[in-house]
Design an enzyme around this catalytic site. Structure first.
Site, PDB file in Angstrom:
ATOM      1  N   GLU A 124       0.729  -1.319   0.019  1.00 16.92           N
ATOM      2  CA  GLU A 124      -0.093  -0.055   0.115  1.00 16.92           C
ATOM      3  C   GLU A 124       0.752   1.333  -0.123  1.00 16.92           C
ATOM      4  OE1 GLU A 124      -3.079  -0.015   2.845  1.00 16.92           O
ATOM      5  OE2 GLU A 124      -3.970  -1.778   2.195  1.00 16.92           O
ATOM      6  N   GLU A 142      -5.394  -8.670   0.927  1.00 16.34           N
ATOM      7  CA  GLU A 142      -6.315  -8.369   2.284  1.00 16.34           C
ATOM      8  C   GLU A 142      -7.677  -8.049   2.073  1.00 16.34           C
ATOM      9  OE1 GLU A 142      -4.533  -5.164   4.813  1.00 16.34           O
ATOM     10  OE2 GLU A 142      -2.505  -5.497   4.102  1.00 16.34           O
TER      11      GLU A 142
HETATM   12  C1  BGP Z   1      -4.219  -1.760   5.306  1.00 15.83           C
HETATM   13  C2  BGP Z   1      -3.084  -1.998   5.916  1.00 15.83           C
HETATM   14  C3  BGP Z   1      -2.771  -3.205   7.125  1.00 15.83           C
HETATM   15  C4  BGP Z   1      -4.049  -2.995   7.779  1.00 15.83           C
HETATM   16  C5  BGP Z   1      -5.276  -2.913   7.381  1.00 15.83           C
HETATM   17  C6  BGP Z   1      -6.626  -2.517   8.191  1.00 15.83           C
HETATM   18  O1  BGP Z   1      -4.465  -0.584   4.845  1.00 15.83           O
HETATM   19  O2  BGP Z   1      -2.391  -2.841   4.885  1.00 15.83           O
HETATM   20  O3  BGP Z   1      -1.541  -2.962   7.625  1.00 15.83           O
HETATM   21  O4  BGP Z   1      -3.783  -2.285   9.005  1.00 15.83           O
HETATM   22  O5  BGP Z   1      -5.382  -2.139   6.283  1.00 15.83           O
HETATM   23  O6  BGP Z   1      -6.475  -1.097   8.514  1.00 15.83           O
HETATM   24  P1  BGP Z   1      -6.569  -0.506   9.892  1.00 15.83           P
HETATM   25  O7  BGP Z   1      -5.781  -1.420  10.862  1.00 15.83           O
HETATM   26  O8  BGP Z   1      -6.172   0.925   9.598  1.00 15.83           O
HETATM   27  O9  BGP Z   1      -7.900  -0.816  10.318  1.00 15.83           O
END
Ligand code: BGP
Length: 467
Positions: free
Chosen positions: A157, A366
């Site tokens: 990301e 993800e």
């Molecule tokens: C993505 C990232 C992760 C993770 C996920 C959830 O942007 O790659 O590292 O954190 O989002 O986001 P958050 O933890 O801010 O809810």
């Protein structure tokens, strides 16, 4: 589904490992930023550094075929002179070997945001030197693990990371500076290309990709104004990563708008050539929600993200001056406590769009949903909401595959409960609960058992929606 489809789960080093000052690891910019500002940190995270064997055993018992995790740069390279830390190298050998022993494909990310602080001190991503430092770090990892790892991602990301650190300011280094945002973005994409080049030169036997925070863009109506706003939003959210990494082309309409106001002279002719020549083999798409777009009306740029959950529900706001506005209160949608829209159709649409546009293999690297859950007081959290969410999103992937998209894997975020950047540990995404106050005890949730059946049946147990 194709029998080689990779069903798995995902984590990131800083968010799950802990052991922040063990095994020769040096501080990352997150350690320093969170410590200095007295914020909840990932010093211990989920203690995966000590419990990786138990975690990988749970993955195996959960039917997983792959594990997406990241290597912590501060465990591997100790200083700006590039000194390698043998203990760090050994730690990831242990993790990878444990995966392979259990029949789990390691799906490795080189950079999931934990930049060594010694590089941040030197200017971090806004200095050109960072590109060669990253390539040297990648070389060390390729040399160490190339005989064991097939799937490599350069960056997790880039958009989300650079915007949060340099423009929104809710991540380190906590700035609001558009010029630096452009520079950081560019150097990260250049470092991506130079790492792909190295990967080919070293003849690493595997595939290399990039992971993007995918926000497929839709519009509030079909007017010309909305279409123009959507194009700008698509450049802002997606194209400058995807076009650049996959086609080797930075969107020219975006560059020409930026060129009117900002100094782009740091972009050299030979950089464009490197970007053109060195494109990725596959793309990882992280999908949480679409971006619903309307035309810009008035006011200054506002990028407000809800990192506080229920106490700040409904406060997210995105206005990019002269470009577009994002809608966060669509009456037909539901939103999580952190203002993320729940919109599984967007995953189907997004995969189809990406596949038609780029035609390369796609992994959904993800996807998941966060809830407040009482892990300490329940034997096993019965997370029916997560099961419903995952079912609908996997259904969308199955549809996209049936309609011809080359989608090859799916990773639930996250394997177990982990530290969520700025949101702390209470924002829980895991299939496996972690009791952070009781020796990090692992407590599989209902979704873990549900997902086991999905993996073992290769998706056949998903409840399908009518077409
Ligand atoms: C993505 C990232 C992760 C993770 C996920 C959830 O942007 O790659 O590292 O954190 O989002 O986001 P958050 O933890 O801010 O809810």
């Amino acid at each position: 589904m194709n029998e080689n489809f990779l069903w798995g789960t995902a984590t990131a080093s800083y968010q799950c490992e802990g052991g922040w000052n063990e095994g020769g690891r040096v501080p990352s910019l997150w350690d320093v930023y969170l410590h200095e500002n007295n914020l909840e940190n990932g010093d211990d995270a989920s203690d995966h550094y000590h419990k990786y064997k138990e975690d990988i055993r749970l993955m195996k018992e959960g039917g997983h075929k792959a594990y997406r995790f990241s290597i912590a740069w501060p465990r591997i390279i100790k200083n700006k002179e590039g000194e390698v830390n043998p203990e760090g190298i050994q730690f990831y050998h242990n993790v990878i070997d444990e995966c392979l022993k259990n029949g789990i494909e390691p799906f490795v990310t080189l950079f999931h945001w934990d930049l060594p602080q010694y590089l941040e001190d030197r200017g971090g991503w806004i200095e050109r030197d960072i590109c060669s430092a990253f390539v040297e770090y990648a070389r060390v990892c390729f040399e160490a693990y190339k005989d064991k790892v097939t799937f490599w991602s350069t960056f997790n990301e880039p958009r989300y990371y650079v915007f949060s650190g340099y423009k929104i300011g809710n991540y380190p280094p906590g700035l609001d500076d558009t010029q630096k945002t452009i520079q950081g973005s560019f150097y990260m994409m250049l470092a991506n290309a130079l790492t792909v080049k190295l990967f080919r030169e070293m003849k690493v036997p595997g595939q290399i990709g990039i992971v993007h925070s995918y926000a497929p863009v839709s519009g509030v109506d079909n007017s010309l104004e909305t279409k123009i706003a959507m194009r700008k939003a698509d450049n802002f959210f997606n194209n400058w990563i995807l076009d650049t990494a996959i086609k080797g082309e930075i969107p020219i309409d975006m560059l020409s708008i930026l060129n009117e106001k900002y100094d782009l002279s740091f972009m050299k002719e030979e950089d464009f050539e490197e970007i053109k020549q060195n494109t990725v083999d596959f793309v990882g798409l992280n999908y949480y929600a679409r971006a619903l777009i309307k035309p810009y009306t008035s006011g200054e740029t506002i990028l407000r993200i809800n990192n506080k959950g229920k106490e700040a529900k409904g406060t997210s706001k995105v206005v990019v001056k002269d470009w577009f506005e994002q809608v966060f209160d669509n009456p037909d949608s539901t939103y999580t406590e952190w203002d993320t829209e729940i919109y599984p159709q967007g995953l189907y649409q997004g995969i189809m769009q990406a596949y038609r546009k780029y035609g390369i293999p796609i992994y959904i690297t993800e996807n998941g949903i966060a809830f407040y859950e009482d892990v300490p007081n329940e034997e096993s959290v019965d997370d029916q909401g997560r099961i419903h969410f995952l079912n609908e999103h996997i259904d969308a992937i199955l549809r996209a595959a049936e309609d011809g998209a080359d989608v090859r894997g799916y990773f639930v975020w996250s394997t177990m409960d982990i530290y969520s950047w700025k949101n702390g540990h209470e924002k829980r995404y895991g299939l496996i609960g972690v009791d952070f106050d009781n020796n990090f005890e692992r407590k599989p949730k209902s979704s873990y058992y549900w997902y086991k059946r999905v993996c073992e049946s290769n998706g056949a147990t998903i409840e399908r929606s009518k077409r």
